[in-house]
Structures are given as C-alpha cells and as structure tokens.
Design a protein around this motif. Structure first.
Motif: not given
Length: 780
Positions: A760-780
């Motif tokens: 969970a602390e892995y910075l690149q993983y956190q960036e990927a999660l944030a990007l997914r949330e951003h893209l989900r919001a856009r996809a809606k």
C-alpha cells in the motif's frame, strides 16, 4: 686390402674432420638458437642433415682422397645425389609439419622513463597454457596435508615466470570455473578430483595442458611426483619425480622438468627468467604455511578477516614475505580499506626485488589502479602490449578500454587477442558484447554464433545469444537458446532464471513462479542461491511487493557472504535496498541503510554511494544537495574512468528533475540514461531494469505534453517488454491525454492487475490508484 685402401684414400681423416666440423656447427647453432630464440628445430635439422650425408662424404673421400689426379666414378655420380635426396626426404618426414619460425621477435621499445630497451617477445604459437591442480597426499602423514596446496602454489609461481608459459591455479580461477566446478561436483577442498573433471575444467579455461601429482613417503624429506597431461585427449605426456630435503628446490627441479616436457624454448636473453623460489618465499616454513592457509580460507570459506590474519602471521614470521604483503593489499582493497591497501602495497614494493617480472608488473598495475591514477595505468598497460605482444597483455588493455567506454579501441584489442591466441574463444563473446554496446546487434549475434560453432556446448555462448535476441524483442529466438542451454548444463540454474525473466516480460506470471521453483530445486550452492534470490526479487519488484523484495535482498545478503568480497556485498545489498525504501517513502530507513554502507567503506569507494544519497536529497526537496551528490559520484566515475557506469549521472538527474516537476528536462535525461545504459558493456545485466526506465521516460513526456515523443518511447519499450506495469501506466496517461478515457482505464487496470498484491505504501501503486479514480470519474 680394405684397411690399406682406407689409409691410402685418407677416409678416416676426411670423415673425422667432417664429423668434428659438423659437431662444432651444431654446437654453435645450438648456442645461437638458445640466445636469439631461433626455431628449436633448427639444431635438429642441421644435425640430421649433416650426419645423414656421411655416406656422401665417404664416397667423396674414397674417390678423391688418394694423392694425384682422379675422376668421378659412376658410384659417386649416382650415390651422392641419392644420399642428398634421401637426406631431404628424411628432413621432410621429420620436420615437414613443424613450425620452423623463430620462437620470439626482437623489439625495441621506450620504457616508462623514455629509455630505449630491447626485448625478445615470445610468439604465441610457442606459448603453452597450463592448469595446475592441487596435489594428493599419499605419504600417510596428515602433517603434510598443507603441502598439497603448497606444491601447487610454488609450482604455479615458478612456471609463470617463463614468458612462454601461462600457468594458473584454482586460486586465480576461483569464481571462473576451476574451484566453482570442483565444489559443484562435491570436492569442497579441491582434492581428489577425478581426472576427467580436471580435463573438463582445463578445457573450459582454454588450457591445453594440465598438471597434477602426489606427495609420497621419503627418507630424504620430500618426494613429489608430477604428471603432465594433454587436455584434449587426456594423454599423459610425462611423469617426473623430485626428491630432497628442501621442498622449494624440489619444486624448482620439477618446474624445469615440466618446461622440458612441454618443449619450452630456453633462451637466455631475458624472456625465460627463472628466479629461484627461495628468493621469493624465503626460508621460513611457518611463513609459507600461513600464506597458503590465507589463500585457502579465502577460496574455501570466503573469510576475508581470517585470511588477512594469516597473511599477517606470515609477515610476522618473515617481515619480507612480499607475496603476503601483496595479497593482503588485494584483500584490503576488496574490503573497502583503500588506505590499508595502499600501505600494504607500498610495503610490497619495498620487497619487489624478490618477485619475478610478471608479479612486479601486477603489483605496479594494481598500485596505479588503487591510487586512481588511471592515466598512468593506461600508459602502463599499453607498454605491456608493446613489451609482450601476447594475448594476455592485449586482453588486459581491452578490458581497461571497455570500462572506460572506448568501445572501438577495445574491439581492436580483442581482435588482436583472437590473432595472438586462436584458442582464446572467449574473446568472441567480448566482441559480441562490444558490438551490442555499439548498437550493432546483428554483428553481436554473428560473433556469438561464431563462438558457438567452435564451442557448441558452452553455456555462456547460449545465454549471451539468448540475451541478444531478448534485447531485440525476439522472444521465441531467445527462448530457443535458453532452452538449449538447459539441455547442455548439468545444473541449468542460469538458463532457467533467464526463462523466468522472459516469462515475466510476457506476463506469464504462473510460469515465472513455476520456473523459480524449478531453479530452486536445481540449486547446488551459494552462487545459484544468490542468483535465484535476485531473480525472485526482480519478479516481486515488478509485482510492486517491495517489502518482499527487501526480505529477499536480506536473504541474498546472507548468501553473498559466502561468495562475494565485502565491497561487492555492500553494493549488492545496500544500493537496491535504499532505492526500495525510497519507493515506499521510508526515507529514514533509507538514511540508516546509507549511513551503514558509508561507515563500511572508505574513500574513494564510498563516493559511488553518492547517487542513492542524491535520490534521498531530491525526495526531501533539497535539490542543491542532490546535485552536489551527483557531482560527487560523477567525480568518482571520472577518477576511475568507469564510463560504463556513467549512465547513472543523467539517470539520477532525471529523478531530480522529476521531483522539481521539470518534466521535459526529466524526459530528456531519462532518454540520455537509457541510451547510456544500452551503450554500456554491462547492458545485458541491466535488461531487467530497462522497462522501468522506459516507463518513467514516457510518463515524463506525457506530463510535459510531448505526446508524440511519449508514443515513440512506448513503441520501443513494448517491443521488448509487454508486461511492465510502469509502461502500462504511461500508456494510460498518454491515452488519457489523447482523450481516450476508456482505453486509458483499461491500461491502468492492467497495471493494477499486476500490482494486485502491491504494498500500500508503494508510491507508483498509489499513483495508479489515483489515476484509476480520475479515469472512472471521466468515464462517467
């Protein structure tokens, strides 16, 4: 009667004068051959040629020996030509296939002081390459067990003084086949090794001959038997025995016998020195025994501290024991104690007169290397090439040129190696690496294939060709060579781990795990265990399981204590672990690991840790300190002319630019680092990390708005790695920037599928999660 005719025709005086004159010619010629390194067969040719003409001399005397006028007889007219033809036939039969050229060339060179010197340079055709194995103790006296190693040490030292001999022992080749293969076969002490295994080891090391022998009971003190074997067909060329009260004198005699068996030229003009062993090893047996034990504990146990203690014991027994000072200096350098190494080598130089020329050369070259005076080292290596003109000197210079980044010059030197020693096939592998570093993959594959034609069952050749095809992106060709390597190797750990990396690049996770398990079952020693842990750590890193990668690095560190020098252990563990903790944003832990590493190394080696220090400064926002640390590391690279590591300079600066959010500059620096890594002679060792660099580079281009450049980078990267999560992250960012939110979401989901169990602390993983949330919001 016949006696009267012989006296009347003066046959005996004529024949006697002829024989005496011929013998004088042979003796004079023998001296000339010895002094000026003419063909060793020249004396034999003249001897057999002159003495086979005795019938013609007899005929001439019979016809023309009587006082007064005479005329040629029919017997003379027929007999003398027949005798000459028969002599020519004899000489062609005996010497027709022999090398009749001189054994050495006379050259004039300028020494380091600019003074002219004349030297005889042995021709490579007359050099003999010999492997010397450990002796067996058949005396029944356990107190003599240490002599099994002492005889090998002494004999190797004596033989390698001669310029026509290249002799090596398991100590010099501990990690390159001699002892590693013995240990893998279950002979941990290197003793009682079967004859055929010795032959295989000698053949793999490019040694045409090998030596072994035994110690036997003797009333005189020492009785040592020695056997000379031809490697190719396991033919025993000779067996000699020496006996006496002085071991060093006995070995001196055995070395002389070996030179006779191998028909080594015996010139007296400086190319065949034979310094008595007593001159180098002194008169103190306790010193010799401590020295041999010091070499053994390093070879068998990798115990550097104990080895140093034994060298100190040898010095205490004999303060002028020059080899103990020399090898202790080597130990201290590998332990990171640069000051101690320089002090020991300085003491060794005080006693350099006790060393033969070859060891004096090694001592001087090492002193230049440790002092950081690379310009002098280069001049010194070039002088050795002019002085010796053999494969060894060309190879030493070529390796220096490799690490200093002068690839074209290094190629020329390795080409010279292939000309000087046509049996040195490993030079073709070096040429392949150099061509790959020059960007000529086709030429690299050609050289590697040429090597395999001559050594079809060689593991290194198969692995290198597989690596070259993998770098090109031809996964199936790479797989073919890795699988062939599995078939030819008894314990195919290395090719199995290559298949792990290949499976990871193709996203075949279950297969990669299965292959790791297979490699673990095959492992038969610390070297295999270390490689397996490194491969598993690289796999966990791809999965984003950084904490698990740290655990594996710690396990590998324990294993590496058995096989690596202290300096290698420090860099192999601390460098990646510091970077792993930075990935988890555990900066204080990274600081502690860095401080521990810095405390274990002295200048100048500790300056190579400046690069990871720069990452820590950059992450904290102290960019001036980060740039200063990079400059410090760059100075260390320049001091040691380690251009093969120079790609780290733009790489760390790229991370600094990223932290400063100067994304365009970061992208350019990542591209420079990628090109530098691909042009490094350690490029094949960096293959597993290149996907992450391509991913970081593409992400920087996207953030800088340079979308076409980002696409170019991804096109290159996906040809060689289809399952690197950071590449899919970059693709998602690019597709998002191009307005394709749904495609971007699919790409980031693929990355997150790989990172399903990521920390969970892995910075690149956190960036990927944030990007997914951003893209989900856009996809809606």
């Amino acid at each position: 009667n016949i006696a009267h005719e012989i006296r009347e025709r003066r046959i005996l005086p004529a024949v006697g004068v002829y024989v005496g004159g011929s013998w004088v010619v042979v003796e004079i010629l023998d001296r000339l051959v010895e002094r000026y390194f003419l063909s060793p067969y020249l004396t034999d040719i003249v001897f057999w040629g002159l003495f086979s003409l005795l019938p013609a001399v007899f005929l001439l005397s019979w016809t023309h020996g009587r006082p007064g006028k005479d005329r040629a007889t029919r017997v003379e007219k027929v007999g003398i030509p027949v005798n000459i033809i028969a002599t020519l036939g004899l000489l062609l039969t005996l010497f027709g296939g022999k090398n009749l050229s001189a054994t050495a060339d006379l050259v004039t060179i300028d020494n380091e002081l600019g003074q002219k010197e004349e030297h005889y340079i042995p021709k490579d055709a007359f050099r003999r390459r010999v492997a010397v194995f450990f002796w067996s103790n058949e005396s029944g006296d356990a107190q003599q067990d240490w002599l099994q190693y002492a005889v090998t040490e002494l004999l190797t030292q004596d033989l390698q003084q001669n310029a026509f001999l290249v002799a090596s022992s398991p100590w010099e080749h501990s990690g390159r086949g001699y002892y590693a293969r013995m240990k893998a076969a279950g002979f941990d002490g290197g003793l009682d090794v079967p004859l055929n295994l010795k032959r295989e080891i000698a053949d793999a090391a490019n040694r045409t001959y090998f030596l072994d022998g035994s110690l036997m009971p003797s009333s005189q003190g020492y009785r040592v038997s020695l056997r000379v074997w031809e490697t190719e067909n396991l033919t025993q060329l000779g067996e000699v025995t020496g006996e006496g009260a002085d071991l060093l004198e006995v070995v001196d005699q055995l070395a002389s016998a070996v030179r006779d068996v191998l028909e080594i030229p015996t010139g007296r003009s400086g190319s065949a020195d034979d310094l008595p062993l007593r001159e180098t090893y002194g008169y103190n047996e306790a010193a010799l025994r401590a020295f041999v034990d010091g070499r053994n504990v390093l070879l068998f146990e990798n115990d550097w501290e104990r080895s140093n203690a034994l060298y100190e014991a040898a010095i205490a027994a004999d303060p002028g024991f020059v080899l103990a000072w020399f090898y202790m200096g080597l130990n201290q350098w590998e332990q990171g104690d640069a000051a101690g190494a320089q002090a020991s080598l300085t003491r060794a130089q005080e006693y350099a007169y006790r060393l033969p020329e070859r060891d004096q050369t090694m001592l001087k070259g090492l002193s230049y290397r440790i002092s950081g005076d690379q310009d002098k080292l280069e001049k010194f290596l070039r002088l050795q090439v002019r002085l010796h003109r053999d494969a060894v000197s060309h190879r030493d210079l070529a390796r220096f040129l490799m690490i200093t980044g002068r690839l074209e010059e290094a190629k020329q030197q390795f080409q010279e190696v292939t000309q000087r020693d046509r049996s040195d096939l490993k030079a073709y592998l070096h040429l392949a690496i150099l061509e790959q570093a020059s960007g000529n993959t086709d030429a690299a594959i050609t050289y590697a294939e040429r090597f395999l034609v001559m050594r079809p069952n060689d593991l290194a050749g198969h692995l290198l060709i597989g690596d070259l095809y993998l770098e090109r992106g031809d996964f199936e060709a790479a797989r073919q060579f890795y699988e062939e390597a599995q078939l030819i190797e008894d314990t195919p750990v290395a090719p199995t781990l290559r298949l792990v990396a290949l499976a990871a690049r193709q996203g075949q996770w279950a297969r990669a795990r299965e292959l790791i398990g297979e490699a673990r079952q095959l492992s038969n020693g610390a070297r295999h265990d270390s490689a397996i842990l490194a491969a598993e750590g690289a796999l966990e890193l791809r999965f984003g399981r950084i904490s698990r990668a740290i655990e594996l690095a710690e396990q590998q560190s324990e294993v590496n204590r058995e096989i690596l020098s202290p300096v290698e252990q420090i860099f192999a563990y601390n460098m990646p672990v510091i970077q792993y903790n930075i990935m988890l944003n555990r900066l204080q832990v990274a600081d502690d690991v860095l401080a521990s590493a810095l405390g274990a190394l002295q200048p100048p080696l500790n300056h190579f840790l400046s690069f990871v220090g720069a990452l820590l400064h950059a992450r904290r926002g102290d960019y001036d300190a980060a740039e200063a640390a990079v400059a410090d590391g760059a100075e260390a690279i320049d001091r040691f002319k380690a251009d093969y590591l120079a790609f780290q300079i733009p790489l760390i600066r790229a991370f600094i630019a990223e932290e400063k959010q100067d994304y365009s500059a970061a992208a350019r620096l990542f591209e420079e680092a990628i090109l530098g890594a691909k042009r490094s002679v350690i490029a094949t060792e960096l293959q597993g990390k290149m996907g992450q660099l391509y991913g970081a580079c593409a992400q920087m281009h996207v953030r800088a708005g340079e979308l076409d450049l980002a696409q170019d980078v991804l096109d290159q990267a996906f040809r060689r790695d289809t399952a690197e999560p950071s590449l899919w992250m970059a693709r998602a960012m690019l597709e998002d920037a191009n307005g394709s939110a749904h495609l971007a979401l699919a790409s980031v989901n693929y990355a997150l599928a790989i990172w399903a169990d990521a920390d969970a602390e892995y910075l690149q993983y956190q960036e990927a999660l944030a990007l997914r949330e951003h893209l989900r919001a856009r996809a809606k």
